[in-house]
Design a protein around this motif. Sequence first.
Motif, PDB file in Angstrom:
ATOM      1  N   GLN A 116      24.767  44.163  12.482  1.00 55.90           N
ATOM      2  CA  GLN A 116      24.738  45.358  11.215  1.00 55.90           C
ATOM      3  C   GLN A 116      24.447  44.157  10.079  1.00 55.90           C
ATOM      4  O   GLN A 116      24.778  44.345   8.844  1.00 55.90           O
ATOM      5  N   VAL A 117      24.089  42.846  10.555  1.00 57.30           N
ATOM      6  CA  VAL A 117      23.347  41.840   9.334  1.00 57.30           C
ATOM      7  C   VAL A 117      22.341  42.539   8.231  1.00 57.30           C
ATOM      8  O   VAL A 117      21.228  42.867   8.718  1.00 57.30           O
ATOM      9  N   LEU A 118      22.221  42.021   6.809  1.00 60.96           N
ATOM     10  CA  LEU A 118      21.782  42.994   5.993  1.00 60.96           C
ATOM     11  C   LEU A 118      20.298  42.104   6.237  1.00 60.96           C
ATOM     12  O   LEU A 118      20.710  40.349   5.799  1.00 60.96           O
ATOM     13  N   PRO A 119      18.889  41.882   5.474  1.00 53.69           N
ATOM     14  CA  PRO A 119      18.623  40.610   5.289  1.00 53.69           C
ATOM     15  C   PRO A 119      18.756  40.399   4.379  1.00 53.69           C
ATOM     16  O   PRO A 119      18.343  38.668   4.528  1.00 53.69           O
ATOM     17  N   GLY A 120      18.914  40.054   3.445  1.00 58.69           N
ATOM     18  CA  GLY A 120      19.430  39.676   1.689  1.00 58.69           C
ATOM     19  C   GLY A 120      20.229  38.959   2.424  1.00 58.69           C
ATOM     20  O   GLY A 120      20.655  37.869   2.010  1.00 58.69           O
ATOM     21  N   VAL A 121      21.353  39.570   2.890  1.00 58.10           N
ATOM     22  CA  VAL A 121      22.503  38.369   3.637  1.00 58.10           C
ATOM     23  C   VAL A 121      22.488  37.550   4.563  1.00 58.10           C
ATOM     24  O   VAL A 121      22.122  36.297   3.887  1.00 58.10           O
ATOM     25  N   ARG A 122      20.963  37.219   4.991  1.00 59.46           N
ATOM     26  CA  ARG A 122      20.740  36.905   5.768  1.00 59.46           C
ATOM     27  C   ARG A 122      19.916  35.395   5.225  1.00 59.46           C
ATOM     28  O   ARG A 122      20.183  34.918   5.235  1.00 59.46           O
ATOM     29  N   PHE A 123      19.074  35.946   4.516  1.00 62.91           N
ATOM     30  CA  PHE A 123      18.030  35.735   3.709  1.00 62.91           C
ATOM     31  C   PHE A 123      18.821  33.684   2.608  1.00 62.91           C
ATOM     32  O   PHE A 123      18.979  33.358   2.812  1.00 62.91           O
ATOM     33  N   ALA A 124      20.058  34.445   1.800  1.00 62.86           N
ATOM     34  CA  ALA A 124      21.496  33.851   1.197  1.00 62.86           C
ATOM     35  C   ALA A 124      21.593  32.903   1.929  1.00 62.86           C
ATOM     36  O   ALA A 124      21.976  32.121   1.673  1.00 62.86           O
ATOM     37  N   VAL A 125      22.574  33.452   2.806  1.00 61.23           N
ATOM     38  CA  VAL A 125      23.272  32.611   3.879  1.00 61.23           C
ATOM     39  C   VAL A 125      22.373  30.861   4.162  1.00 61.23           C
ATOM     40  O   VAL A 125      23.121  30.140   4.198  1.00 61.23           O
ATOM     41  N   ASP A 126      21.486  31.795   5.264  1.00 61.80           N
ATOM     42  CA  ASP A 126      20.522  30.621   5.576  1.00 61.80           C
ATOM     43  C   ASP A 126      19.805  29.729   4.719  1.00 61.80           C
ATOM     44  O   ASP A 126      19.894  28.429   4.859  1.00 61.80           O
ATOM     45  N   ALA A 127      19.769  29.860   3.758  1.00 62.85           N
ATOM     46  CA  ALA A 127      19.543  29.478   2.159  1.00 62.85           C
ATOM     47  C   ALA A 127      20.574  28.185   2.673  1.00 62.85           C
ATOM     48  O   ALA A 127      19.515  27.215   1.557  1.00 62.85           O
ATOM     49  N   TYR A 128      21.208  28.634   1.696  1.00 61.55           N
ATOM     50  CA  TYR A 128      22.871  28.413   1.986  1.00 61.55           C
ATOM     51  C   TYR A 128      22.959  26.871   3.208  1.00 61.55           C
ATOM     52  O   TYR A 128      22.839  25.623   2.765  1.00 61.55           O
ATOM     53  N   VAL A 129      22.608  26.886   4.080  1.00 56.63           N
ATOM     54  CA  VAL A 129      22.852  26.345   5.416  1.00 56.63           C
ATOM     55  C   VAL A 129      21.954  25.298   5.268  1.00 56.63           C
ATOM     56  O   VAL A 129      21.711  24.264   5.312  1.00 56.63           O
ATOM     57  N   ASN A 130      20.292  25.572   5.293  1.00 54.24           N
ATOM     58  CA  ASN A 130      19.333  24.805   5.162  1.00 54.24           C
ATOM     59  C   ASN A 130      19.291  24.235   3.797  1.00 54.24           C
ATOM     60  O   ASN A 130      19.068  22.767   3.850  1.00 54.24           O
ATOM     61  N   PHE A 131      19.852  24.425   3.128  1.00 52.80           N
ATOM     62  CA  PHE A 131      20.517  22.936   2.051  1.00 52.80           C
ATOM     63  C   PHE A 131      21.473  22.436   2.003  1.00 52.80           C
ATOM     64  O   PHE A 131      20.763  21.262   1.673  1.00 52.80           O
ATOM     65  N   ALA A 132      22.024  22.668   2.412  1.00 55.04           N
ATOM     66  CA  ALA A 132      23.005  22.185   3.537  1.00 55.04           C
ATOM     67  C   ALA A 132      22.428  20.406   3.983  1.00 55.04           C
ATOM     68  O   ALA A 132      23.064  19.255   4.466  1.00 55.04           O
ATOM     69  N   ARG A 133      21.341  20.685   5.224  1.00 52.09           N
ATOM     70  CA  ARG A 133      21.235  20.415   5.653  1.00 52.09           C
ATOM     71  C   ARG A 133      19.916  19.236   5.168  1.00 52.09           C
ATOM     72  O   ARG A 133      20.040  18.420   5.903  1.00 52.09           O
ATOM     73  N   ARG A 134      19.340  19.540   4.405  1.00 52.47           N
ATOM     74  CA  ARG A 134      18.327  18.578   3.702  1.00 52.47           C
ATOM     75  C   ARG A 134      18.081  18.127   2.046  1.00 52.47           C
ATOM     76  O   ARG A 134      18.250  16.972   2.205  1.00 52.47           O
ATOM     77  N   ALA A 135      19.718  18.244   1.747  1.00 52.96           N
ATOM     78  CA  ALA A 135      20.093  18.034   0.988  1.00 52.96           C
ATOM     79  C   ALA A 135      20.897  16.732   0.446  1.00 52.96           C
ATOM     80  O   ALA A 135      21.447  16.734   1.900  1.00 52.96           O
ATOM     81  N   PRO A 136      20.568  15.672   0.254  1.00 50.26           N
ATOM     82  CA  PRO A 136      22.232  14.381   0.661  1.00 50.26           C
ATOM     83  C   PRO A 136      23.451  15.255   0.492  1.00 50.26           C
ATOM     84  O   PRO A 136      23.866  16.423  -0.226  1.00 50.26           O
ATOM     85  N   TRP A 137      24.263  13.906   1.323  1.00 47.24           N
ATOM     86  CA  TRP A 137      25.470  15.193   2.008  1.00 47.24           C
ATOM     87  C   TRP A 137      26.034  15.653   0.307  1.00 47.24           C
ATOM     88  O   TRP A 137      26.773  16.321   0.587  1.00 47.24           O
ATOM     89  N   GLN A 138      26.012  14.823  -0.273  1.00 46.68           N
ATOM     90  CA  GLN A 138      27.197  14.871  -1.675  1.00 46.68           C
ATOM     91  C   GLN A 138      26.580  16.252  -2.313  1.00 46.68           C
ATOM     92  O   GLN A 138      27.573  16.729  -3.386  1.00 46.68           O
ATOM     93  N   GLU A 139      25.939  16.181  -2.724  1.00 48.24           N
ATOM     94  CA  GLU A 139      24.915  18.004  -3.269  1.00 48.24           C
ATOM     95  C   GLU A 139      26.011  18.414  -2.390  1.00 48.24           C
ATOM     96  O   GLU A 139      25.997  19.773  -3.203  1.00 48.24           O
TER      97      GLU A 139
END
Length: 230
Positions: A116-139
């Motif tokens: 039941q996950v909506l595309p907008g929800v999936r996009f927002a959450v994936d953006a957050y996880v991808n940020f954590a993967r790519r950013a310096p750990w302190q960020e």
Amino acid sequence: MTATVAWTPAEFEARLRARESGYHIHHPFNRRMAAGECSPQQIRAWVANRFYYQASIPLKDAAILSNCPDRATRREWVVRILDHDGTDTRPGGIEAWLRLGEAVGLERDALLCHRQVLPGVRFAVDAYVNFARRAPWQEAVCSSLTEMFAPKIHQERLAGWPSHYPWIEAGGLDYFRSRIPLAQRDVDHGLRVTLDYFRSAAEQQRALDILQFKLDVLWSMLDAIQLAHP
């Protein structure tokens, strides 16, 4: 106007905490939930979509660990994964959310497959996880500081949902209860890292922008849910 002189740690923390005004406790959909104005269908939609975020939190935390060379920080941070994934003897936050899903009338398998996950929800959450993967750990640590505002929203649900939504089994609310003491522990650690790392005026502004990004992720999730379930 962008500051040119760095704030003191106390001033910096105050500005971080002032971002509470953009926390999703103030979103119209959450205000409707808090007031008891949501239908069972809307509550189920929120629980199902929010579960995608809950299930992604350990992925975000694992990404922070993978980028962090500091052993002491890793030892302190790793407990967050166990808080959500649980152990053989202590069910974690994901299990507690699955029980919330069952309490509102959702099937466990439907939650786990994110049907039941909506595309907008999936996009927002994936953006957050991808940020954590790519950013310096302190960020990425800084982005977790929305936890500063979480106890109030959990307390709000514990206080209001039993009377507003008596059809929800009481045991399903255990997730909200369990997160209140853990949030303060997590905030203490996240603030230590943030106040130590972001020291110049430009760095402190960057931290505020990162926190705003995370606030936008949570707000966007409710935007998507409200649009699909007005």
